[in-house]
Write a protein that holds these residues in place. Sequence first.
Motif, PDB file in Angstrom:
ATOM      1  N   VAL A  61       0.697  -1.351   0.053  1.00 56.42           N
ATOM      2  CA  VAL A  61       0.213   0.033  -0.170  1.00 56.42           C
ATOM      3  C   VAL A  61       0.852   1.476  -0.127  1.00 56.42           C
ATOM      4  N   ILE A  62       1.756   1.658   0.706  1.00 54.71           N
ATOM      5  CA  ILE A  62       3.302   2.361   1.243  1.00 54.71           C
ATOM      6  C   ILE A  62       3.218   3.177  -0.003  1.00 54.71           C
ATOM      7  N   ALA A  63       3.987   1.477  -1.188  1.00 60.03           N
ATOM      8  CA  ALA A  63       5.064   1.635  -2.471  1.00 60.03           C
ATOM      9  C   ALA A  63       3.808   2.464  -3.267  1.00 60.03           C
ATOM     10  N   GLN A  64       2.290   2.782  -3.030  1.00 55.91           N
ATOM     11  CA  GLN A  64       1.976   3.038  -4.132  1.00 55.91           C
ATOM     12  C   GLN A  64       1.699   5.086  -4.055  1.00 55.91           C
ATOM     13  N   HIS A  65       2.450   5.608  -2.717  1.00 54.20           N
ATOM     14  CA  HIS A  65       2.104   6.678  -2.185  1.00 54.20           C
ATOM     15  C   HIS A  65       3.802   7.542  -2.585  1.00 54.20           C
ATOM     16  N   ASP A  66       3.288   8.827  -3.317  1.00 48.37           N
ATOM     17  CA  ASP A  66       4.853   8.952  -4.060  1.00 48.37           C
ATOM     18  C   ASP A  66       5.167  10.246  -2.639  1.00 48.37           C
ATOM     19  N   GLU A  67       3.982  10.817  -1.809  1.00 46.09           N
ATOM     20  CA  GLU A  67       4.765  11.498  -0.593  1.00 46.09           C
ATOM     21  C   GLU A  67       5.889  10.823   0.422  1.00 46.09           C
ATOM     22  N   ILE A  68       5.320   9.529  -0.013  1.00 51.52           N
ATOM     23  CA  ILE A  68       6.235   8.617   1.279  1.00 51.52           C
ATOM     24  C   ILE A  68       7.585   8.326   0.460  1.00 51.52           C
TER      25      ILE A  68
ATOM     26  N   ILE B 220       6.614  13.844   2.666  1.00 43.78           N
ATOM     27  CA  ILE B 220       7.196  15.470   2.289  1.00 43.78           C
ATOM     28  C   ILE B 220       5.736  15.027   0.852  1.00 43.78           C
ATOM     29  N   SER B 221       5.381  16.236   1.927  1.00 50.51           N
ATOM     30  CA  SER B 221       3.720  17.063   1.320  1.00 50.51           C
ATOM     31  C   SER B 221       3.555  18.678   1.862  1.00 50.51           C
ATOM     32  N   CYS B 222       2.331  18.619   0.988  1.00 46.50           N
ATOM     33  CA  CYS B 222       1.970  20.188   0.571  1.00 46.50           C
ATOM     34  C   CYS B 222       1.867  21.112   1.954  1.00 46.50           C
ATOM     35  N   ASP B 223       1.461  20.438   2.311  1.00 45.67           N
ATOM     36  CA  ASP B 223       0.930  21.194   4.568  1.00 45.67           C
ATOM     37  C   ASP B 223       0.850  19.412   4.573  1.00 45.67           C
ATOM     38  N   ILE B 224       0.102  20.393   6.466  1.00 44.45           N
ATOM     39  CA  ILE B 224      -0.377  18.729   6.679  1.00 44.45           C
ATOM     40  C   ILE B 224      -1.611  18.858   6.472  1.00 44.45           C
ATOM     41  N   ASP B 225      -2.751  19.400   5.764  1.00 40.39           N
ATOM     42  CA  ASP B 225      -3.753  18.973   5.165  1.00 40.39           C
ATOM     43  C   ASP B 225      -3.568  17.865   3.976  1.00 40.39           C
ATOM     44  N   SER B 226      -3.067  18.350   3.524  1.00 39.72           N
ATOM     45  CA  SER B 226      -2.006  16.981   2.253  1.00 39.72           C
ATOM     46  C   SER B 226      -1.992  15.637   3.229  1.00 39.72           C
ATOM     47  N   TYR B 227      -1.051  15.841   4.190  1.00 40.95           N
ATOM     48  CA  TYR B 227      -0.710  14.956   5.136  1.00 40.95           C
ATOM     49  C   TYR B 227      -1.275  14.165   5.683  1.00 40.95           C
ATOM     50  N   GLN B 228      -2.584  14.768   6.372  1.00 38.10           N
ATOM     51  CA  GLN B 228      -3.070  13.779   7.307  1.00 38.10           C
ATOM     52  C   GLN B 228      -4.683  13.546   5.804  1.00 38.10           C
ATOM     53  N   ARG B 229      -4.563  13.732   4.447  1.00 33.12           N
ATOM     54  CA  ARG B 229      -5.371  13.113   4.090  1.00 33.12           C
ATOM     55  C   ARG B 229      -4.357  11.724   3.627  1.00 33.12           C
ATOM     56  N   LEU B 230      -3.170  11.871   3.110  1.00 32.71           N
ATOM     57  CA  LEU B 230      -2.047  10.639   3.217  1.00 32.71           C
ATOM     58  C   LEU B 230      -2.395   9.590   4.290  1.00 32.71           C
ATOM     59  N   MET B 231      -2.886   9.680   5.821  1.00 33.81           N
ATOM     60  CA  MET B 231      -2.764   8.830   5.808  1.00 33.81           C
ATOM     61  C   MET B 231      -4.453   8.513   6.186  1.00 33.81           C
ATOM     62  N   ASP B 232      -4.594   9.360   6.134  1.00 37.36           N
ATOM     63  CA  ASP B 232      -6.570   9.222   5.998  1.00 37.36           C
ATOM     64  C   ASP B 232      -6.932   8.221   4.892  1.00 37.36           C
ATOM     65  N   ALA B 233      -5.963   8.413   4.358  1.00 36.29           N
ATOM     66  CA  ALA B 233      -5.526   7.073   2.952  1.00 36.29           C
ATOM     67  C   ALA B 233      -5.652   6.132   3.242  1.00 36.29           C
ATOM     68  N   LEU B 234      -3.836   5.585   3.829  1.00 30.52           N
ATOM     69  CA  LEU B 234      -3.994   4.431   4.588  1.00 30.52           C
ATOM     70  C   LEU B 234      -4.935   4.077   5.367  1.00 30.52           C
ATOM     71  N   LEU B 235      -5.307   4.619   6.079  1.00 33.79           N
ATOM     72  CA  LEU B 235      -6.368   3.598   6.853  1.00 33.79           C
ATOM     73  C   LEU B 235      -7.483   3.461   5.937  1.00 33.79           C
ATOM     74  N   GLU B 236      -8.043   4.125   4.986  1.00 35.13           N
ATOM     75  CA  GLU B 236      -9.011   3.727   3.925  1.00 35.13           C
ATOM     76  C   GLU B 236      -8.827   2.521   3.394  1.00 35.13           C
TER      77      GLU B 236
END
Length: 165
Positions: free
Chosen positions: A90-97, A114-130
């Motif tokens: 799953v993490i291999a699919q996310h370029d921000e990681i 490395i993300s644009c901002d904290i909101d973008s980072y949180q969306r990434l973490m939400d996606a990992l959970l989803e």
Amino acid sequence: MGFLKLDKRDVALLSILSREGRIAKAALAAQVNLSATACGDRLARLESAGIISGYRADVALRHLASHVTVFVQVELGSHRAEAFQRFESVIAQHDEIVNCWALGGGFDYLMQVISCDIDSYQRLMDALLEQQAGVARYFTYIVTKSVKSAPPPFDVLLSGTTERP
């Protein structure tokens, strides 16, 4: 594990390239007192052995775009082999990681994001959970400034000791 035997010139080549990856081969050869051909042969040997796995530019992101660097400690809910494989897939699919290390000890993984901002980072973490990556909990550490970034200490690693003369 068998390691490739390196001499002082090989170590010097690696040290210079880790600091100045864009150096011309002729200049590199001159710095280690080799002909350009001999230097090229050594580089080819180090590349084919997998010791040099690539060349990159060290980009100063602060001059390019607004961003945030975050380190994330991740603990998985299961410690079965399939859970580790699923998470890594799953993490291999996310370029921000940009980096992820499996750890021994209290947590299972340490990720660098490395993300644009904290909101973008949180969306990434939400996606990992989803995506049901198996994350039981995670801890976020926001980088406030870079204090040190250096290439590996080849002389220390290859001497097998941290003692200084």
